[in-house]
Write a protein that holds these residues in place. Structure first.
Motif, PDB file in Angstrom:
ATOM      1  N   UNK A 148     -61.050-100.124   1.413  1.00  0.00           N
ATOM      2  CA  UNK A 148     -60.878 -99.090   2.440  1.00  0.00           C
ATOM      3  C   UNK A 148     -62.130 -98.222   2.539  1.00  0.00           C
ATOM      4  N   UNK A 149     -62.651 -97.804   1.388  1.00  0.00           N
ATOM      5  CA  UNK A 149     -63.836 -96.944   1.369  1.00  0.00           C
ATOM      6  C   UNK A 149     -65.066 -97.678   1.890  1.00  0.00           C
ATOM      7  N   UNK A 150     -65.352 -98.840   1.331  1.00  0.00           N
ATOM      8  CA  UNK A 150     -66.564 -99.572   1.697  1.00  0.00           C
ATOM      9  C   UNK A 150     -66.516-100.071   3.142  1.00  0.00           C
ATOM     10  N   UNK A 151     -65.333-100.462   3.589  1.00  0.00           N
ATOM     11  CA  UNK A 151     -65.201-100.967   4.956  1.00  0.00           C
ATOM     12  C   UNK A 151     -65.578 -99.917   5.983  1.00  0.00           C
ATOM     13  N   UNK A 152     -65.141 -98.675   5.753  1.00  0.00           N
ATOM     14  CA  UNK A 152     -65.464 -97.592   6.690  1.00  0.00           C
ATOM     15  C   UNK A 152     -66.952 -97.254   6.661  1.00  0.00           C
ATOM     16  N   UNK A 153     -67.546 -97.183   5.470  1.00  0.00           N
ATOM     17  CA  UNK A 153     -68.964 -96.835   5.357  1.00  0.00           C
ATOM     18  C   UNK A 153     -69.851 -97.903   5.997  1.00  0.00           C
TER      19      UNK A 153
END
Length: 482
Positions: A262-267
């Motif tokens: 979730x974190x890496x996908x958004x960044x």
């Protein structure tokens, strides 16, 4: 009318429709429909996040503003919009993912109660009107240009909207994620090839860059005056912060298979969006070199048609097929996401309070019916607003969530002393001040959305701390009296 080109476009539309119908066979409950069962891998979270932002305004709106006024005129999008996704990944994704919520409105209910949930959900739903209308408007332009006017823009809006509506209603977010994945491959390859071909038409990339420099289009910072700087900051923050409390962003966070994804996908999605948004800007700059004043006139008076006219008049059939495939991919990916998001918010955060006791099957049906109703409403709105700038439709959409939903979200996540009273004062002051600045000359001196944001922040702090301070002062007196 180019029958071959139209045939390829129709086949592409049918193909994405088939993918959506296939995805619909895997929908078993509202979690599958709304957030793909929290099962998506990193590559699909990146593509669906990137795809949501990369819409009609990125291909047709941003480049036209860039060749007219330079980088400073597009601080809101792509710079603000892409930074929004990066901020979501760094500061919001993990905390929200752990709460295992279906919608962003669920957070407001758990943190502040039902009243704030309903108010913020309504603000979020209303903010989608302009964004979806922009995509529908672009669909109308595309089909009208493709058929050389044989199909009116209004008819194009209807046809394009139906093409998206069917697979969203059947397949929900799972269909959106899969079609986004395919469409982003088409978009990236198509626009990259078009950019190379455009540079060749312009006599090389060096000629394009020289034109951009000669017109001082790379200037980013505003003139050094209070109002200009304030307007620049207000524009940047509109999508940078106003897009954070949005259901479509939240869906992408919650659809990931784990917190890290979730974190890496958004960044990654946000950084990719900012970087790739320069490709259509380069193509339009090439069009200015090739077409001269004709391109600048189109950018000024009918910018939505600048890129399609450039491709149709200056490029061979293969390039036309690649371009319209990429353009439709951009528009359909954004419109599908923005049709689904407000509909799930309405059912989960408003309808369930009006009709308590609905089982999961009834909620799923309600979400599908709501999508149809919302789509019909936005289609009518888009037709009524015909002639309004796509870029303006998108940028104004986020002001309401910036002033009415952002502060309670960030303070609720990061400030333990935030209270329901503070949230109410925040949304009340934020929206009131925003409307006052919009309706009066004050908005020409200081940006209305920035004034509303500052008022919302003051309201949250004062409303939360005020009762606590009063209570602390009363405490010792009551003890002495006793």
């Amino acid at each position: 009318m180019n029958i071959t080109l139209i045939t390829f476009v129709v086949l592409y539309l049918v193909g994405t429709l088939a993918i959506g119908v296939w995805a619909g066979t895997r929908i078993k409950n509202t979690t599958d429909f709304a957030i793909a069962g929290r099962s998506l891998p990193l590559i699909m979270v990146v593509t669906t996040t990137f795809a949501t932002w990369f819409g009609a305004e990125t291909v047709m709106g941003i480049p036209a503003k860039f060749v007219q006024s330079g980088l400073g005129a597009i601080v809101e999008d792509p710079f603000g919009a892409g930074t929004c996704l990066i901020l979501v990944g760094l500061f919001f994704a993990t905390r929200l993912y752990r709460q295992n919520l279906l919608t962003i409105g669920d957070f407001y209910r758990q943190r502040y109660g039902r009243g704030i949930e309903v108010f913020c959900s309504l603000a979020i739903i209303l903010s989608y009107l302009g964004w979806v209308a922009a995509q529908i408007t672009a669909l109308g332009v595309v089909f009208s240009v493709l058929t050389q006017g044989a199909m009116s823009e209004e008819a194009g809006m209807v046809v394009g909207t139906l093409a998206v509506l069917v697979y969203v209603v059947i397949g929900g977010f799972l269909a959106v994620a899969w079609t986004d994945f395919i469409q982003m491959i088409v978009l990236v390859i198509g626009l990259s090839v078009i950019a190379v071909f455009s540079a060749d038409l312009a006599g090389g990339a060096g000629n394009v860059i020289d034109m951009v420099r000669s017109k001082e289009l790379l200037n980013f910072l505003p003139p050094p005056s209070f109002t200009e700087i304030a307007m620049f900051i207000g524009a940047a923050l509109t999508m940078m912060l106003g897009s954070i409390p949005q259901q479509d962003v939240f869906q992408r966070v919650m659809s990931a298979r784990n917190e890290k994804t979730a974190r890496n996908g958004a960044v990654i999605g946000g950084a990719s969006y900012i970087a790739f948004a320069f490709v259509p800007m380069f193509i339009v700059a090439s069009a200015v070199v090739v077409m001269g004043t004709e391109a600048l006139e189109l950018a000024k008076n009918d910018y939505q048609k600048l890129l399609p006219v450039f491709v149709l008049s200056k490029m061979p059939l293969l390039m036309q097929i690649l371009f319209f495939g990429a353009l439709l991919s951009a528009i359909k990916s954004t419109s599908s996401a923005t049709l689904l998001a407000p509909s799930t918010s309405f059912v989960e955060n408003i309808l369930k309070h009006l009709r308590p006791g609905m089982n999961d099957k009834q909620q799923l049906l309600a979400m599908r019916v709501t999508i149809v109703v919302f789509t019909a409403s936005v289609l009518s709105y888009a037709i009524a607003m015909k002639g309004t700038s796509i870029y303006d439709l998108v940028s104004t959409a986020y002001q309401v969530t910036l002033v009415g939903a952002f502060v309670p979200l960030v303070m609720g996540l990061y400030w333990k002393r935030a209270t329901t009273q503070g949230a109410w004062l925040s949304v009340g002051l934020g929206v009131l001040v925003w409307l006052v600045f919009l309706a009066t000359p004050l908005g020409t001196v200081f940006p209305s959305q920035l004034a509303g944001l500052l008022a919302a922040l003051f309201g949250q702090v004062a409303g939360s701390l005020g009762p606590q301070v009063v209570g602390n002062r009363r405490g010792p007196h009551h003890e002495l009296a006793a």
